[in-house]
Design a protein around this motif. Sequence first.
Motif, PDB file in Angstrom:
ATOM      1  N   TYR A 167     -10.691 -33.715 -10.823  1.00 38.29           N
ATOM      2  CA  TYR A 167     -12.055 -34.225 -10.971  1.00 38.29           C
ATOM      3  C   TYR A 167     -12.086 -35.408 -11.942  1.00 38.29           C
ATOM      4  O   TYR A 167     -12.702 -36.436 -11.673  1.00 38.29           O
TER       5      TYR A 167
ATOM      6  N   GLU B 248      -9.937 -38.414 -10.301  1.00 35.92           N
ATOM      7  CA  GLU B 248     -10.490 -39.045  -9.106  1.00 35.92           C
ATOM      8  C   GLU B 248     -11.976 -39.379  -9.209  1.00 35.92           C
ATOM      9  O   GLU B 248     -12.485 -40.166  -8.428  1.00 35.92           O
ATOM     10  N   GLY B 249     -12.683 -38.720 -10.129  1.00 37.25           N
ATOM     11  CA  GLY B 249     -14.116 -38.961 -10.264  1.00 37.25           C
ATOM     12  C   GLY B 249     -14.960 -38.276  -9.211  1.00 37.25           C
ATOM     13  O   GLY B 249     -16.133 -38.574  -9.040  1.00 37.25           O
ATOM     14  N   LYS B 250     -14.360 -37.325  -8.493  1.00 36.06           N
ATOM     15  CA  LYS B 250     -15.106 -36.563  -7.491  1.00 36.06           C
ATOM     16  C   LYS B 250     -14.483 -35.184  -7.354  1.00 36.06           C
ATOM     17  O   LYS B 250     -13.317 -34.983  -7.704  1.00 36.06           O
TER      18      LYS B 250
ATOM     19  N   SER C  53     -12.824 -31.669  -5.997  1.00 36.04           N
ATOM     20  CA  SER C  53     -11.776 -31.280  -5.056  1.00 36.04           C
ATOM     21  C   SER C  53     -12.000 -29.808  -4.728  1.00 36.04           C
ATOM     22  O   SER C  53     -12.626 -29.079  -5.498  1.00 36.04           O
TER      23      SER C  53
ATOM     24  N   ARG D 161      -5.515 -37.236   0.778  1.00 34.34           N
ATOM     25  CA  ARG D 161      -6.466 -36.505  -0.067  1.00 34.34           C
ATOM     26  C   ARG D 161      -5.958 -35.120  -0.472  1.00 34.34           C
ATOM     27  O   ARG D 161      -6.581 -34.438  -1.271  1.00 34.34           O
TER      28      ARG D 161
ATOM     29  N   LYS E  95     -12.576 -34.492  -2.245  1.00 30.72           N
ATOM     30  CA  LYS E  95     -13.758 -34.768  -1.426  1.00 30.72           C
ATOM     31  C   LYS E  95     -13.758 -36.220  -0.969  1.00 30.72           C
ATOM     32  O   LYS E  95     -13.460 -37.126  -1.737  1.00 30.72           O
ATOM     33  N   GLU E  96     -14.134 -36.409   0.292  1.00 32.90           N
ATOM     34  CA  GLU E  96     -14.283 -37.764   0.815  1.00 32.90           C
ATOM     35  C   GLU E  96     -15.547 -38.375   0.248  1.00 32.90           C
ATOM     36  O   GLU E  96     -16.475 -37.665  -0.124  1.00 32.90           O
ATOM     37  N   ASP E  97     -15.601 -39.704   0.238  1.00 29.75           N
ATOM     38  CA  ASP E  97     -16.807 -40.383  -0.255  1.00 29.75           C
ATOM     39  C   ASP E  97     -17.989 -40.108   0.631  1.00 29.75           C
ATOM     40  O   ASP E  97     -17.983 -39.781   1.719  1.00 29.75           O
TER      41      ASP E  97
END
Length: 137
Positions: A71, A74-76, A78, A109, A135-137
Amino acid sequence: MDKSLLENNEYSWCFACGRDNPSGLHMRFEIDDDCCRAYFTPRREHQSYTGRMHGGLVAVLLDEVTGNYLYCKEGKPSYTAKIEIRYRQPLAIGEEVICTGRELRRKGRMVEMQGAICRKDGTVLAESTSKMMIKED
């Protein structure tokens, strides 16, 4: 690596790390370029057999420390696709442990992660390998 995400209030009800969840574990993390760490002391409400932390909650510690590494990197979020855990010794209620999560390899990913829970003297109590999907954008 975005360390500010460790203070993110968006997930304040997360069972493992959420500050607002009264039933949660309230884990707190430290992170550097290659490792995420959390220090955790199991309490009485976390036990299964007398004096031992419930194995399912041990799995939560491992899952969370590896997920938080990704997290912040990547900033998002998982998501755990697969986790394999080796329980070596019980986690004693009242004894602080060190949880660590590291990235092993990745393909797109999908990221393979390694987790460990150790006593302060370095004794490994539990370890995991997991596959996490970012997670995908």
